[in-house]
Design a protein around this motif. Sequence first.
Motif, mmCIF file in Angstrom:
data_model
loop_
_atom_site.group_PDB
_atom_site.id
_atom_site.type_symbol
_atom_site.label_atom_id
_atom_site.label_comp_id
_atom_site.label_asym_id
_atom_site.label_seq_id
_atom_site.Cartn_x
_atom_site.Cartn_y
_atom_site.Cartn_z
ATOM 1 N N UNK A 361 0.819 -1.210 0.000
ATOM 2 C CA UNK A 361 0.000 0.000 0.000
ATOM 3 C C UNK A 361 0.860 1.271 0.000
ATOM 4 N N UNK A 362 0.874 1.950 -1.118
ATOM 5 C CA UNK A 362 1.567 3.227 -1.223
ATOM 6 C C UNK A 362 2.884 3.162 -1.956
ATOM 7 N N UNK A 363 3.440 1.952 -2.154
ATOM 8 C CA UNK A 363 4.732 1.858 -2.826
ATOM 9 C C UNK A 363 4.625 2.295 -4.285
ATOM 10 N N UNK A 364 3.514 1.950 -4.961
ATOM 11 C CA UNK A 364 3.359 2.361 -6.358
ATOM 12 C C UNK A 364 3.156 3.869 -6.469
ATOM 13 N N UNK A 365 2.426 4.458 -5.516
ATOM 14 C CA UNK A 365 2.234 5.911 -5.524
ATOM 15 C C UNK A 365 3.583 6.612 -5.374
ATOM 16 N N UNK A 366 4.334 6.212 -4.373
ATOM 17 C CA UNK A 366 5.625 6.833 -4.094
ATOM 18 C C UNK A 366 6.565 6.717 -5.280
ATOM 19 N N UNK A 367 6.587 5.551 -5.930
ATOM 20 C CA UNK A 367 7.494 5.306 -7.052
ATOM 21 C C UNK A 367 7.171 6.240 -8.213
ATOM 22 N N UNK A 368 5.905 6.396 -8.542
ATOM 23 C CA UNK A 368 5.522 7.295 -9.633
ATOM 24 C C UNK A 368 5.806 8.748 -9.285
ATOM 25 N N UNK A 369 5.512 9.140 -8.040
ATOM 26 C CA UNK A 369 5.736 10.526 -7.635
ATOM 27 C C UNK A 369 7.219 10.893 -7.664
ATOM 28 N N UNK A 370 8.085 9.899 -7.484
ATOM 29 C CA UNK A 370 9.523 10.152 -7.437
ATOM 30 C C UNK A 370 10.155 10.177 -8.819
ATOM 31 N N UNK A 371 9.392 9.827 -9.870
ATOM 32 C CA UNK A 371 9.950 9.754 -11.212
ATOM 33 C C UNK A 371 9.131 10.594 -12.191
ATOM 34 N N UNK A 372 9.799 11.060 -13.226
ATOM 35 C CA UNK A 372 9.131 11.852 -14.263
ATOM 36 C C UNK A 372 8.815 10.977 -15.465
ATOM 37 N N UNK A 373 8.125 9.863 -15.232
ATOM 38 C CA UNK A 373 7.731 9.001 -16.333
ATOM 39 C C UNK A 373 6.686 9.697 -17.205
ATOM 40 N N UNK A 374 6.755 9.445 -18.506
ATOM 41 C CA UNK A 374 5.695 9.877 -19.424
ATOM 42 C C UNK A 374 4.688 8.728 -19.507
ATOM 43 N N UNK A 375 3.764 8.704 -18.580
ATOM 44 C CA UNK A 375 2.874 7.550 -18.423
ATOM 45 C C UNK A 375 1.605 7.723 -19.237
ATOM 46 N N UNK A 376 1.215 6.650 -19.922
ATOM 47 C CA UNK A 376 -0.045 6.637 -20.652
ATOM 48 C C UNK A 376 -0.888 5.467 -20.164
ATOM 49 N N UNK A 377 -2.188 5.568 -20.427
ATOM 50 C CA UNK A 377 -3.082 4.418 -20.313
ATOM 51 C C UNK A 377 -3.503 4.044 -21.727
ATOM 52 N N UNK A 378 -3.569 2.761 -22.015
ATOM 53 C CA UNK A 378 -3.979 2.256 -23.326
ATOM 54 C C UNK A 378 -5.261 1.463 -23.162
ATOM 55 N N UNK A 379 -6.286 1.833 -23.924
ATOM 56 C CA UNK A 379 -7.557 1.108 -23.790
ATOM 57 C C UNK A 379 -7.330 -0.384 -24.013
ATOM 58 N N UNK A 380 -7.960 -1.191 -23.181
ATOM 59 C CA UNK A 380 -7.842 -2.639 -23.273
ATOM 60 C C UNK A 380 -6.666 -3.221 -22.525
#
Length: 619
Positions: A361-380
């Motif tokens: 709980x919270x490890x994925x949030x922290x990891x994204x907040x600490x990085x400047x990933x260009x994140x997308x969501x792809x339908x499906x």
Amino acid sequence: MTQTACPIAEGEILLQTLVMPDPAICGEADLYVHRDTGVALELESGALRFAEGGTALFGTYMNLFNLGVWSRACALGGLAVRLSGEGRVAAQITREKALHDAEILAETMIDLSPDGVTLDLFHALGGDAEGLPPQTGLLKLRLVAHGPARLDSGGFVARPQDGPREVRLAVAITTFRREREVAATTERMTAFLDREGDRLGAEAHLFVVDNGGTAEIAPHPRVSRVENPNLGGAGGFARGLALAQDGDFTHCLFMDDDASFQMENLVRTIAFLRLARSEAAAVSGAMISEARKWMMWENGAVFHRMCRPQFVGTDLRNGVAVSKMELAAAAPKPPGFYGGWWFFAFPVAQARRFPFPFFVRGDDISFSLAHAFDTVTLNGVVSFQEDFSAKESPLTLYLDLRNHLHQHLVHPHLEIGPTGTTRIAMHFLLRSIIRMHYDSAEAQLAAWEDVMRGPEFFEENADMSKRRPEISALARDEAWKPMPDAAPLPASKEPPRWWGQLMKLTLNGHLVPLWSRLAGAAEVAPAERGLIWPLWGKARVRFRDAQGRGYEVTHDKVRFARIMWRALKLARRWRRAYPELRAAHREGYERLAARDFWETHFPEATPASVAQREPVPAQ
């Protein structure tokens, strides 16, 4: 189900397949194709059989093509639809630029062939020698049969504008004593990679990080089982990231052991990563609850004081709702956007931090907040699994509040000061109190106290072996137990808005004398367990599942007073200690979200199969 592969020509990349329902994963047909009575689906092969006049629409969550996402993020030197089968059909492709604003992009009669028929879209979209310019809109395919016909496969294919990026994907699956689930996931993935791996144009290797030491994985050259101490999801994924770095992989995919998804997730994710312009491109998979496979649970999320799932509740059977969600998905992600680790792929070279030792709980949030990933969501690209409300317990709520407070202490762009963070803690507590979940409120008070112990608490409790049973022991009234003979209580009905507002003002009767005599009782269905309105105006509520297990909570002003007194004292301590706590946690984060910290917890042995993985040639 084994669906026929979409034919692709040399030099092409399959962006996404026209995927069909798989009853083992999701049988909600309207998420895949809308069809009339003249079209039948063969479940075993995934083929569609058309009678004359039969019509199939593929503008669905699983099968529309989000032109805005792909054209803005990827260098496309060509774009087409490829269809294989038999018979004559009228094919129409529309582009929906905005909600209720669609245009016909291409329309033609085609004779389907097992070798594949191509509908070129590149020039219609303004493509030239410099590639396809960034576009907006959603592409939707419609087929009408002119005589008996069969569609075996189809998909969107592209030619890269430049050479595609090399992708060597480490798939890290963290598991703890879910032997059957992780074995099934591994078997499905290896079978798919053996069958289709060459067409993906990328190397992929699975690392099953076994925190329980009990997983039994069939030997396979694409799989390494890695025994790990039970350091939770954070420790399991930290081990996976370390293995990805040591194995010279370009990208890493974090996955849950119980995530159920169609292999199309890998097709779309790998294609996107190969074509992405950005070195920091990442893919966040959506999540749908196993209980309601037609409804979006989270299509990415934003952390802004609270976790805010995006598009929760969207009815994926509804074309307008899907279009609204996907048109928005093409826009730049808002600050605080993060991806859940049920399915999250990212570039290894861009990972400057390791997971923080939250356990879970919270490890994925922290990891994204600490990085400047260009994140997308792809339908499906979506996983089906048990939703968080079904898993909710005093322990999970302890973990939730703990990580919320920590995120605001550590990340400068989340700074809201002692008053703002106190409000967050009180929000968590009052939600539990309103729902008469006093065990949970006491666990949340413990979370607040533990954060005040500083980063040393997290360092000393990376495996939570001592603290976890202490928090779990707080679940007295909220412990699930057999209750098959309990007399039924009336079901809750959603109250009018004004009643909900009144209940908020009174903290659901906690500020009203003699509430236990005035209020009623109700039974709440498992699907509504995470909601508050079923408890408005109640002094006794029972939660019971289909197996006859459940628990009851009752109104208790004495416990309410004790909890609030403790909370007020903690708030006073928190405000006084806040500057020192913030400084300590920020210094501790640098030390604990690092490979050096985790290596002190990992076993020395590294699986030899990391170096022995079989390469898959890129196309």
